[in-house]
Every structure is written in C-alpha cells, then in structure tokens.
Design an enzyme around this catalytic site. Structure first.
Site, PDB file in Angstrom:
ATOM      1  N   GLY A  48      14.748 -52.913   7.625  1.00  0.00           N
ATOM      2  CA  GLY A  48      13.886 -51.896   7.028  1.00  0.00           C
ATOM      3  C   GLY A  48      12.560 -51.638   7.715  1.00  0.00           C
ATOM      4  CG  ASP A 104      11.678 -52.288   3.885  1.00  0.00           C
ATOM      5  OD1 ASP A 104      11.322 -53.349   3.315  1.00  0.00           O
ATOM      6  OD2 ASP A 104      12.859 -51.887   3.869  1.00  0.00           O
ATOM      7  CG  ASP A 107      11.442 -53.915  -5.710  1.00  0.00           C
ATOM      8  OD1 ASP A 107      10.750 -53.200  -6.443  1.00  0.00           O
ATOM      9  OD2 ASP A 107      12.646 -54.131  -5.932  1.00  0.00           O
ATOM     10  CG  PHE A 161      16.365 -47.244  -4.749  1.00  0.00           C
ATOM     11  CD1 PHE A 161      16.184 -48.620  -4.723  1.00  0.00           C
ATOM     12  CD2 PHE A 161      17.057 -46.647  -3.702  1.00  0.00           C
ATOM     13  CE1 PHE A 161      16.676 -49.389  -3.682  1.00  0.00           C
ATOM     14  CE2 PHE A 161      17.569 -47.413  -2.660  1.00  0.00           C
ATOM     15  CZ  PHE A 161      17.381 -48.778  -2.660  1.00  0.00           C
ATOM     16  CB  VAL A 162      11.489 -44.623  -2.139  1.00  0.00           C
ATOM     17  CG1 VAL A 162      10.768 -44.166  -3.392  1.00  0.00           C
ATOM     18  CG2 VAL A 162      10.973 -45.992  -1.704  1.00  0.00           C
ATOM     19  NE  ARG A 174      18.704 -49.814   7.377  1.00  0.00           N
ATOM     20  CZ  ARG A 174      18.263 -50.718   6.500  1.00  0.00           C
ATOM     21  NH1 ARG A 174      17.018 -50.690   6.099  1.00  0.00           N
ATOM     22  NH2 ARG A 174      19.077 -51.646   6.033  1.00  0.00           N
TER      23      ARG A 174
HETATM   24  P1  IMP Z   1      12.072 -57.789  -3.109  1.00  0.00           P
HETATM   25  O1  IMP Z   1      12.647 -59.092  -2.643  1.00  0.00           O
HETATM   26  O2  IMP Z   1      12.547 -57.450  -4.493  1.00  0.00           O
HETATM   27  O3  IMP Z   1      10.571 -57.695  -2.980  1.00  0.00           O
HETATM   28  O4  IMP Z   1      12.724 -56.658  -2.253  1.00  0.00           O
HETATM   29  C1  IMP Z   1      12.364 -56.439  -0.961  1.00  0.00           C
HETATM   30  C2  IMP Z   1      13.459 -55.707  -0.221  1.00  0.00           C
HETATM   31  O5  IMP Z   1      14.258 -54.906  -1.100  1.00  0.00           O
HETATM   32  C3  IMP Z   1      12.841 -54.764   0.761  1.00  0.00           C
HETATM   33  O6  IMP Z   1      12.664 -55.364   2.009  1.00  0.00           O
HETATM   34  C4  IMP Z   1      13.844 -53.631   0.792  1.00  0.00           C
HETATM   35  O7  IMP Z   1      14.813 -53.873   1.794  1.00  0.00           O
HETATM   36  C5  IMP Z   1      14.525 -53.644  -0.554  1.00  0.00           C
HETATM   37  N1  IMP Z   1      13.992 -52.606  -1.477  1.00  0.00           N
HETATM   38  C6  IMP Z   1      13.217 -52.781  -2.562  1.00  0.00           C
HETATM   39  N2  IMP Z   1      12.909 -51.618  -3.168  1.00  0.00           N
HETATM   40  C7  IMP Z   1      13.507 -50.653  -2.425  1.00  0.00           C
HETATM   41  C8  IMP Z   1      13.558 -49.210  -2.523  1.00  0.00           C
HETATM   42  O8  IMP Z   1      12.972 -48.534  -3.397  1.00  0.00           O
HETATM   43  N3  IMP Z   1      14.289 -48.588  -1.551  1.00  0.00           N
HETATM   44  C9  IMP Z   1      14.945 -49.261  -0.552  1.00  0.00           C
HETATM   45  N4  IMP Z   1      14.905 -50.595  -0.426  1.00  0.00           N
HETATM   46  C10 IMP Z   1      14.203 -51.284  -1.359  1.00  0.00           C
HETATM   47 MG    MG Z   2      17.067 -52.902   2.273  1.00  0.00          MG
END
Ligand code: IMP
Ligand code: MG
Length: 193
Positions: A48, A104, A107, A161-162, A174
């Site tokens: 990402g 990227d 979340d 979700f973006v 991407r």
């Molecule tokens: P986390 O572990 O929940 O913080 O998620 C991090 C990873 O989830 C990021 O590196 C992204 O690859 C993916 N991710 C989280 N939210 C989104 C979104 O809105 N769009 C696309 N990928 C996301």
């Molecule tokens: Mg991803």
C-alpha cells in the site's frame, strides 16, 4: 474493459491535493531527518505505501536508506483480521538506526503496533511513523512510538473504505492517482467481510 474509476463513488482527495499535501509532509520530515547525525532508514509497508513512499522520498533532501516489509492481516475484505504477520522482512539492518515507517493508512493500529514491536526487537534507536492517511475513528490500539520518534500524517480519513494512491480493495484500485470512496456494491457481496 471497465476503467478503475468505475468503482469509485466519490473522490476525497484529488491528485493535485495529494501532491500538495505530500510535499508539505515531506518538508516536515526532511527538516527532522537533516537534523540527525546519520542516515535514517525509511521502511515502506508493502504494497500500500509504494506510491506515497516514492513521492515522499523524492521530496526529502536528506541521506536515507529505503527498504520494505510486508505485513498482512487482511483477507480479501474490508475488515482487518486483527492478527497481522510479517510475511517479508527487511534487508537493511536497523540496529541503532532511526527508522521511519511509511504506511498507506493507520486504521485499527494493529498492523503498525506489530511492526513497531518487530523493529524495536531489531534494535532501532527511534521509530517514527509517516502515514498517508489516518483513520482515528477506528483505532483499537494506541501507537507507541520509540525514542524520539514522531507521527506524521497526510490526511485524516473519515470512516469510509477508501482506495487509490496505493490503497486497495482485493489488490485492485492501487493505481488510481487520487483517493476515493469505493462503491459499496463493489464489496457488499463479498463473503469475507
Ligand atoms: P490496521 O491494522 O487496522 O491499522 O490496518 C492497516 C492496513 O489495513 C493498512 O495498511 C491497509 O492496507 C488496510 N486498510 C485499512 N483501512 C483501509 C481502507 O479504507 N482502504 C484500504 N485499505 C485499508
Ligand atoms: Mg491493504
């Protein structure tokens, strides 16, 4: 063939807005990296971060090394499994180094916490985070930076979700040069959600 744009409900940040903001973040990061006594190691989280990292480091006039890790927690859906794993590790030795993790999007924070713990174990002397997007509404884990580490963020992302500018849904979108909200019908029939 259908264009990638066909999956987008609305644009959140245009290509020009992204470029302008990346320039600002790069200036902030460059000032901090130039103040260090030795080159930092910029660690991109594949896949990402690839566009953000490429645009960022070209605008940072400071000595630095670039490497990538792969951390996976998603299936094909829009919700993280919450149990990230490092599936491809660094080549560069980060022991005693200042590390800047380039993501990227942050979340829940699970991916980043797992990666920070991993880099800390390898002996990084400081760990900063530079994320293109930050989605604080969904945070489950606080991000603990290491040493003099700082948190840099491009945009605060609303709870959608973006996709685009490196961010994917099931590995697609991407390549969009802007960030947009994915049309819900693109994932609502996905059983992995
Ligand atoms: P986390 O572990 O929940 O913080 O998620 C991090 C990873 O989830 C990021 O590196 C992204 O690859 C993916 N991710 C989280 N939210 C989104 C979104 O809105 N769009 C696309 N990928 C996301
Ligand atoms: Mg991803």
């Amino acid at each position: 063939m259908v264009s990638a744009e066909a999956g987008i409900e609305r644009v959140l940040w245009t290509e020009a807005e992204v470029a302008a903001r990346v320039g600002e973040v790069a200036a902030e990061l460059a000032a901090d990296l130039r103040a260090l006594l030795e080159p930092a190691v910029v660690v991109g989280v594949a896949t990402g971060a690839f566009l953000f990292l490429a645009d960022l480091v070209r605008r940072v006039d400071a000595p630095l090394a670039v490497d990538f890790v792969r951390v996976e927690s998603y299936g094909g859906g829009t919700e993280s499994s919450g149990k990230p794993r490092i599936t491809a590790d660094l080549k560069v030795d980060v022991a005693g180094k200042h590390v800047v993790v380039v993501e990227d999007i942050v979340d829940t924070g699970n991916t980043l916490s797992c990666l920070i713990a991993h880099l800390e174990k390898k002996g990084a002397s400081s760990i900063s985070v530079c994320t293109f997007l930050d989605k604080p509404a969904r945070r489950k884990v606080n991000i603990q930076l290491v040493g003099d580490g700082k948190f840099y963020s491009g945009f605060e992302c609303p709870d959608y979700f973006v996709v685009g500018y490196g961010l994917d849904y099931a590995e697609l979108y991407r390549n969009l040069p802007y960030v947009g909200v994915l049309k819900p019908e693109k994932y609502k029939n996905d059983s992995s959600n």
